[in-house]
Design an enzyme around this catalytic site. Structure first.
Site, short mmCIF file in Angstrom:
data_model
loop_
_atom_site.label_atom_id
_atom_site.label_comp_id
_atom_site.label_asym_id
_atom_site.label_seq_id
_atom_site.Cartn_x
_atom_site.Cartn_y
_atom_site.Cartn_z
N TYR A 51 0.83 -1.21 0.00
CA TYR A 51 0.00 0.00 0.00
C TYR A 51 0.86 1.25 0.00
O TYR A 51 1.91 1.29 0.63
CB TYR A 51 -0.91 0.01 1.24
N GLU A 52 0.38 2.29 -0.66
CA GLU A 52 1.16 3.53 -0.72
C GLU A 52 1.34 4.14 0.67
O GLU A 52 2.26 4.91 0.90
CB GLU A 52 0.54 4.54 -1.68
#
Lengths: 264, 323, 264, 323
Positions: A51-52
């Site tokens: 995930y960013e």
């Protein structure tokens, strides 16, 4: 809708089916999160979610709670918690196999728009949230899956704004000439009715398969441009009972994301 | 190393030496008590026209109480770094605080969209990754950092990035300019009175934001002793000398959550989303949750209530790793 | 030596005296570490030590153990533990007030050499370890103190190799023209007999003070070039009894760094 | 963006796309057991001619047992990144393993100095900071990073840096090229069998080194369960997919120390320093501590002994923060 499943459910399942086990997969906000959990529960238990917001290898808790991406339920039991610059550095290094994104518009070469509609950037007819991490994903991941509703206004000849790069003008080596990483680009487009890839030579969007019950013509009339059609067409199966069970019972029992069918 | 393309979006180039001079004279090296009410922190350090950045998200460990205080004090002409916002951009626009937005991800709602469509809010296009990279450049004291993102897109055209030919490989690469916000807002789990701060869990860029910003306002769930800080130095996310103000703000992320402490308030989010497309509904929302209460404490007292606070705390059942 | 203190003890004390309380100070390996502990114990309890290995605000344990910089005794009770890129980024941002360095050679404009001796880089007469973090310190810290033995061969007209930048050729704005941060550069030079600064205009090294018992002439004959001499000369006091007590009893009881006097 | 000056030191430019292709095919995404003996790890992943980097210091948490194994296997023509070495450079040079060194800080001893003076070892000049920044560039997959260090020095002249005019401020700035070592050696406190690794305490650049390197060999004090890794994800310094081999090497830093576990062996260092100026003495040192023992375990058994190990463990009284 008379089917036993919602459009969202089908798109999520299609998306999940494209997630291979043992891969590092960049997961965007919303529908891709659900697809990733589904894939992990069914056929890709060792897929590594990234995930960013910095979570790597998480095993999200279910039921899925809306709005959570950096929160404890989504980041549960991660292998590492880091931050955005580290995640996108690893993507730039070539460590991320697959990215999964939503989009507002897409063109025949897989360029995507999530910024604005209209001819004049200074006076947009409709403004959207912008790239988010989409530009990074479509630039850096080895393969990118784009999830989009099957609507004529979304499959356009030319996107109003190239938020994130597809195969650009489709000319050979266009991405590489621009400095984009070699061998990357949009890989699949998942809609509520069809599955597309991109031709190796011409880089044109190509229908690979159609949901059982629909014809290629049904698909094409909902597109502004005419894509190529693969020689051998895949028939896309509706969500299986097992997929629906996991979605409806384990992941999203309140149906906040997947919705309800007309029958229910 | 020719410039092959230059984005035409609005942005500001910071002189690295003026930045250094500011850091030298304005960032206190002494460990002094920086705890102050949110009203004072915002009054002192947020000025009309400032560039404001925050960390990290509307849903998780966001400095929501500080954003509300900025609105309450009716700051104007701010430029906001929307690395990933689903609420702050809309609230600030609805309250008339913003001149422009660096996009990122600028959610959510038609009210915000209309403000851009009608030209009332300026935007410069970036991406979550490159906007965060610009904070890293600002944190490193360099004028730019290179990236392969943005290339060949309209996003680049309407950004402030430049494409150059890399002198090592002779290939095109994008350079994004540093950003040094006037104010960085970071909510943390714990910090001491001097500003030595700990964030638990993953995040976007708390340290980069604090380093890059000329003024950093920390809001915190808990204030702890410096002795405790010194016992586990690996847990310090932000050292005190980057911090200008410490605001004690338990439940300061609401309606978002703070990992391991309380969950987000989904009902509040749904109420916000219902208001986010409509000027009148949003005006009522702002009145209810911001203007009509004098402080974050009063917001908790009158608009959330003990029962809801306890319920959101109860929901935070996952503690693992958040310490 | 007939004095009641060693050359090392005097240099350490001189160096410590230049460390102000409440400042962020970058500490190099070896003698600067001892000086920092001494300063913290005597007059600068709230000085913040910063190390290239990532420790910030440590309160080193004594007795001091040789070779330790990233180890637990030196990093004890830090405010933060980070890493080299973060430390040097903060220096580049302008957060570090003072740096303290050793050097092999220095010239009249404060350029320092810790790389090699000889006229030809390709065939050095004598090779040294190189910059280490010295280049970063002399580039980025607001003020830099250079600690060097008072020997003629070390105070040279022109260093054989500019490892780390002083005031370059001494011309006005030379550092700024090269892109170095404005307002930085060598601030003091500490030797076993004297203390130097740099003239604000000409950037030439300037004798500010001489150890009690020595004359300016004693100093100058041990230098290859002739520095400026300050209008008002400071008399440098030998280590005080308190300084020596802390050094010998608390910090370095085995005298591994400070050594023994001839009397002892 | 003109190139104003270019260093003439030897260095290699990595093609970012070839690097990506390597990372795609050679870095395993599956979590597979990577535990193997040091001899196998070095045989598999360290080749003659490789660029080798390590983290972090000769005194603290350095991969000393892996360096000894490289010497034992008599690798040749290596290029070594001496970010901060007081022992490894000398040992590798004395053993004939090196062709060149990126300096950093290249200590210690006359033997090493003479090898450079006589042209037997090539050097390229950098600094601790810029050599570490080059690892960050390598870790980010960009061909260079900008810095204000190096400017106006002979260090820059004999480096591989280039000075350009920054297109944002029009002022000179140095660009240092990325380094992507063939092999990164990192000693850690704990990791699982897949390579999810934890370093405690401050350090130089464990993550950057692991990311930048094509092959990363981890040596570890302890092997722990993946379940434990997942309980505290914030402690993971290096994720498994960057790691190619895990070597179980308790006391692997000796004669250096591992924070919180055992102190450095000062007597050994003094013995090493006494030998570091003299080829014959150094040959005897290499024979005694490396060639005459078949493995790290035999080194511990025959050259250190239980009493010394226990004493060094006893001396590690400071545990605070190292967990």
């Amino acid at each position: 809708m008379g089917q036993g499943f919602t459009e969202s459910e089908f798109m999520i399942c299609q998306c999940a089916r494209l997630m291979e086990d043992g891969r590092i997969v960049f997961i965007g906000y919303g529908m891709p999160q659900i697809a990733a959990i589904l894939a992990q529960r069914l056929h890709a238990p060792r897929m590594v979610q990234m995930y960013e917001f910095g979570a790597v290898g998480s095993l999200p808790e279910t039921p899925f709670v809306r709005f959570t991406m950096g929160g404890p339920r989504n980041c549960y039991r991660s292998l590492a918690w880091t931050n955005m610059n580290t995640i996108f550095a690893q993507a730039q290094l070539g460590m991320v196999d697959l990215g999964v994104l939503g989009a507002t518009q897409i063109d025949r070469f897989g360029n995507i728009n999530s910024t604005m509609l209209g001819a004049d950037y200074k006076h947009p007819e409709k403004r959207f949230p912008g790239s988010g991490g989409a530009n990074e994903v479509l630039t850096q991941c080895w393969r990118t899956v784009i999830v989009i509703m099957h609507e004529r206004r979304r499959f356009v000849k030319k996107v109003d704004f190239v938020t994130s790069p597809g195969y650009l003008d489709g000319s050979p080596g266009a991405r590489e000439r621009a400095g984009l990483p070699r061998g990357t680009g949009p890989w699949r487009v998942v809609t509520s009715k069809a599955l597309y890839g991109f031709d190796e030579e011409s880089r044109q969007m190509t229908v690979l398969g159609v949901l059982r019950g629909f014809s290629v013509d049904d698909i094409l009339k909902e597109m502004e441009f005419t894509p190529l059609v693969a020689g051998t067409m895949e028939q896309l199966e509706p969500p299986t009972l097992e997929e629906l069970r996991v979605l409806r019972e384990e992941i999203d029992p309140t149906r906040a994301i997947i919705g309800w069918t007309a029958r229910e | 190393m020719d410039v092959l393309q230059a984005g035409i979006g609005e942005f500001r180039v910071e002189d690295p030496d003026q930045l250094r001079a500011f850091m030298r004279t304005e960032k206190r090296r002494e460990m002094v008590d920086k705890v102050m009410p949110e009203a004072e922190a915002v009054r002192r350090y947020v000025k009309d026209g400032d560039y404001v950045s925050f960390d990290f998200s509307s849903f998780t460990r966001g400095p929501a109480s500080l954003v509300r205080e900025i609105i309450r004090q009716r700051r104007r002409h701010l430029w906001f770094a929307a690395k990933f916002t689903l609420m702050e951009s809309t609230l600030l626009v609805a309250a008339g605080c913003l001149r422009g937005i660096d996009v990122g991800f600028m959610g959510l709602g038609n009210l915000l969209a209309r403000a851009v469509e009608e030209g009332r809010i300026k935007v410069t296009e970036w991406t979550n990754g490159t906007l965060t990279l610009r904070h890293l450049a600002g944190a490193m004291g360099v004028p730019f950092l290179p990236t392969r993102n943005l290339l060949a897109t309209d996003t680049l055209t309407y950004s402030g990035a430049k494409v150059v030919r890399d002198p090592f490989t002779e290939r095109p690469i994008a350079l994004v300019p540093a950003v040094n916000p006037e104010v960085g807002l970071v909510h943390v789990h714990q910090c001491d009175m001097y500003g030595n701060a700990r964030c638990f869990g993953p995040g976007v860029s708390p340290l980069e934001t604090a380093m890059a910003s000329k003024r950093t306002i920390i809001s915190t769930e808990e204030i702890i002793t410096t002795d405790d800080i010194r016992k586990e130095p690996a847990k310090t996310t932000i050292p005190y000398y980057l911090v200008d103000a410490v605001v004690y703000a338990p439940f300061g992320c609401l309606p978002g959550g703070a990992q391991g402490m309380y969950e987000m308030d989904t009902e509040h989010f749904l109420e916000y989303m219902a208001a986010s497309g409509d000027e009148q509904k949003m005006a009522a929302y702002l009145e209810k949750y911001i203007y009509s209460v004098a402080s974050h404490e009063e917001f908790l007292e009158k608009r959330v209530g003990v029962a809801r606070l306890l319920e959101l705390k109860r929901q935070a059942t996952i503690k693992e790793g958040y310490h």
